[in-house]
Enzyme design. Structure first.
Site, PDB file in Angstrom:
ATOM      1  N   ASP A  15       0.814  -1.216   0.000  1.00 22.55           N
ATOM      2  CA  ASP A  15       0.000   0.000   0.000  1.00 22.55           C
ATOM      3  C   ASP A  15       0.853   1.274   0.000  1.00 22.55           C
ATOM      4  O   ASP A  15       0.689   2.142   0.868  1.00 22.55           O
ATOM      5  CB  ASP A  15      -0.945   0.012   1.225  1.00 22.55           C
ATOM      6  CG  ASP A  15      -1.740  -1.278   1.369  1.00 22.55           C
ATOM      7  OD1 ASP A  15      -2.173  -1.808   0.343  1.00 22.55           O
ATOM      8  OD2 ASP A  15      -1.905  -1.761   2.507  1.00 22.55           O
ATOM      9  N   GLU A 181     -11.458   0.831  -3.485  1.00 18.74           N
ATOM     10  CA  GLU A 181     -10.672   1.262  -2.317  1.00 18.74           C
ATOM     11  C   GLU A 181      -9.482   2.096  -2.763  1.00 18.74           C
ATOM     12  O   GLU A 181      -9.332   2.420  -3.937  1.00 18.74           O
ATOM     13  CB  GLU A 181     -10.236   0.048  -1.490  1.00 18.74           C
ATOM     14  CG  GLU A 181      -9.593  -1.053  -2.285  1.00 18.74           C
ATOM     15  CD  GLU A 181      -9.500  -2.379  -1.533  1.00 18.74           C
ATOM     16  OE1 GLU A 181     -10.133  -2.554  -0.478  1.00 18.74           O
ATOM     17  OE2 GLU A 181      -8.770  -3.251  -2.015  1.00 18.74           O
TER      18      GLU A 181
HETATM   19  C1  6LW Z   1      -5.610  -2.099   2.301  1.00 24.07           C
HETATM   20  C2  6LW Z   1      -6.565  -2.191   1.186  1.00 24.07           C
HETATM   21  C3  6LW Z   1      -6.421  -3.573   0.794  1.00 24.07           C
HETATM   22  O1  6LW Z   1      -5.994  -1.163   3.219  1.00 24.07           O
HETATM   23  O2  6LW Z   1      -5.835  -4.313   1.782  1.00 24.07           O
HETATM   24  O3  6LW Z   1      -7.388  -5.216  -0.438  1.00 24.07           O
HETATM   25  C4  6LW Z   1      -5.677  -3.498   2.872  1.00 24.07           C
HETATM   26  N1  6LW Z   1      -6.850  -4.045  -0.285  1.00 24.07           N
HETATM   27  O4  6LW Z   1      -6.336  -1.244   0.184  1.00 24.07           O
HETATM   28  C5  6LW Z   1      -4.469  -3.869   3.685  1.00 24.07           C
HETATM   29  O5  6LW Z   1      -3.289  -3.798   2.939  1.00 24.07           O
END
Ligand code: 6LW
Length: 545
Positions: A15, A181
């Site tokens: 991330d 997200e």
């Molecule tokens: C992160 C999100 C994700 O916050 O996993 O699946 C989470 N995507 O963007 C943890 O890395």
């Protein structure tokens, strides 16, 4: 053409978020239940990164105790505005956002403020500073209608660090089907460009986009979405799960993205989600990722600022001290160009010092359990009741495995009082998925080295070898096939091989969750208090060709 080697941050660095101030780039990543939280990296060429500090260096309201390794601190965003650095992130529990918070600093090397909780739902918060001086926080949450997820936004009052005004729902994504997200907003020629991640962080991960003339929306899907993905690529593709991107402009007018990706071998990966650097150009349609190839590549053309600064010490470049890779400029001995600068290699004797920034503990500080040896070199690790399988704070320090082919060794002395006590080397993926090569004693109190694996609550002893004096060299060597564990009496000529564990045992695919392998040193009484401690003379990590 001059090239660099991706990933620019090898090993578990998920991330990524990036910002630039003048000539300096700063990057943060998730840290999950590892402590201290949120590593901060610095670079002047986007390719060589050196860790400056962590954002969360004091236990505070964001307690990590009791959490699964893959919960904890998720997806931070770093931005700089008007002389202040801001990081926003979320503490996750049971795979859900629990506390979203903001932290500030004048200097990214710290000190960072205490975290201020924000009234924000969901995960993946991001900040956007508009030209009119207003600041907006965007994040993702379960969709109020439709769905499944949506990006939302509220204004952030920078004086009070408080969210104010109404919530604006921005967008539900281009691809749908899985949560949208990782929002990040950029303004270009008067247009607001929103990029996001869709498809989940695994095989269907992707970067999608939408745009608007008004910061609060409505946002219209960029019909080119996904703008970047490897979801359609076959098993021979070396990089998968590409997504969760953030963009940065260089002082000489290029744009680059940092994005996460993994490097699976036969469908499984052990190093976690790593940071890849991808060229971007802006067009009338919005950002175009990897305009020449349309893909994230292991070998990529060097950013122009990196070409300009070749031979410049960079403050962070190859060869200026701990935290640097094996690099010597072009060609770092491992890749075919610049890169791998953030891999930390070599022998560490911990000369009267605490482990460096590349070491972490689990869920809290361990200063009372792991300390520089009272007798000069090395570390002392106390025997504490918490085993590595606990969700408390075990007497453990770990560093990322950053290469598939690697060799880690440690020289340890430990006189176990009884068979419940052990100290040694751990290959740690999750609190329920790890292997230990430990010094302990058998039922007759004879010193031995034992190899044990734990998976889904079951511990299995794989092998044991006698170690005459309670002092040993412990070694683990990894490659595409597996992890081979060996032990040796320091005075003996030959290593004894205990076993090879298949590589996929330590993979994220097998363990679940979001992290990669850490190599650690630990001691425990397995539930029983003890008053002894293990002595680590040195630890060494080396990549292998
Ligand atoms: C992160 C999100 C994700 O916050 O996993 O699946 C989470 N995507 O963007 C943890 O890395």
């Amino acid at each position: 053409m001059l090239t660099f080697r991706n990933p620019v941050l090898p090993g578990c660095h998920p991330d990524p978020s990036i910002c630039r101030v003048g000539e300096d780039f700063y990057l943060v990543t998730s840290s999950f239940a590892y402590y201290p939280g949120i590593p901060v990296f610095h670079s002047r060429n986007l390719v060589d990164w050196r860790q400056l500090t962590h954002v969360l260096t004091r236990p505070g309201p964001l307690s990590l105790e009791g959490l699964d390794v893959s919960d904890g601190i998720w997806a931070p965003t770093i931005r700089h505005h008007d002389g202040t650095f801001y990081v926003v992130s979320t503490l996750a529990r049971n795979r859900q956002g629990s506390i979203t918070f903001i932290v500030t600093a004048d200097d990214p090397a710290g000190p960072w403020s205490d975290p201020v909780p924000l009234e924000a739902e969901g995960i993946d918060p991001s900040l956007f500073f508009d030209d009119d001086g207003r600041c907006w926080l965007a994040a993702c949450r379960d969709a109020v209608e439709g769905g499944p997820g949506e990006l939302w936004m509220r204004e952030l009052d920078l004086d009070r660090l408080k969210l104010i005004g109404p919530t604006h729902v921005l967008w539900q994504g281009a691809v749908r089907g899985a949560w949208v997200e990782a929002p990040h907003l950029y303004k270009r020629d008067g247009v607001y460009h929103l990029i996001a991640a869709e498809g989940g962080t695994e095989g269907n991960h992707s970067v999608t986009a939408a745009r608007s003339d008004v910061v609060t929306g409505p946002y219209v899907t960029d019909p080119r979405s996904p703008l970047l993905t490897h979801r359609h690529r076959g098993p021979d593709e070396p990089i998968h799960n590409v997504g969760h991107a953030d963009l940065v402009d260089t002082p000489d007018g290029e744009t680059w993205a940092v994005t996460l990706g993994v490097r699976p071998i036969e469908g499984t990966h052990t190093l976690g989600r790593e940071v890849f650097l991808v060229p971007v150009v802006w067009t009338a349609h919005g950002p175009v990722f990897a305009p020449e190839s349309g893909e994230v590549r292991l070998s990529e053309r060097l950013p122009s600022i990196a070409s300009e600064r070749l031979g410049d010490p960079l403050g962070d470049g190859p060869g200026d001290g701990p935290g640097d890779g094996p690099g010597d400029g072009l060609g770092d001995g491992l890749g075919d160009g610049l890169g791998d600068g953030a891999a930390v290699v070599g022998r560490e004797c911990f000369d009267g010092q605490l482990p460096g920034l590349h070491w972490s503990s689990l869920r809290g500080p361990i200063g009372d359990r792991v300390r520089p040896s009272a007798h000069g070199q090395g570390l002392e690790i106390d025997v504490v009741p918490e085993p590595l399988s606990s969700t408390g704070v075990p007497a453990f320090i770990g560093r990322r495995q950053q290469h598939v082919r690697f060799h880690a060794q440690a020289h340890l002395s430990f006189a176990a009082a009884d068979p419940s006590q052990e100290a040694g080397l751990a290959v740690f993926q999750h609190q329920d998925q790890y292997a230990t090569l430990a010094l302990t004693v058998d039922g007759d109190r004879r010193p031995q080295a034992t190899l044990t694996v734990r998976e889904s609550g079951v511990e299995t002893s794989l092998a044991a070898v006698p170690i005459p004096v309670g002092e040993a060299l412990l070694s683990v060597e990894g490659d595409e096939a597996g992890y081979t564990f060996r032990a040796k009496d320091p005075d003996a000529d030959h290593w004894t091989s205990l076993a090879t564990i298949e590589r996929s045992f330590f993979s994220t695919e097998r363990a679940g969750g979001f992290v990669g392998v850490h190599l650690g040193l630990y001691a425990t009484g397995n539930g029983r208090p003890g008053d002894g401690c293990a002595h680590v003379h040195w630890f060494e990590y080396q990549p292998h060709r």
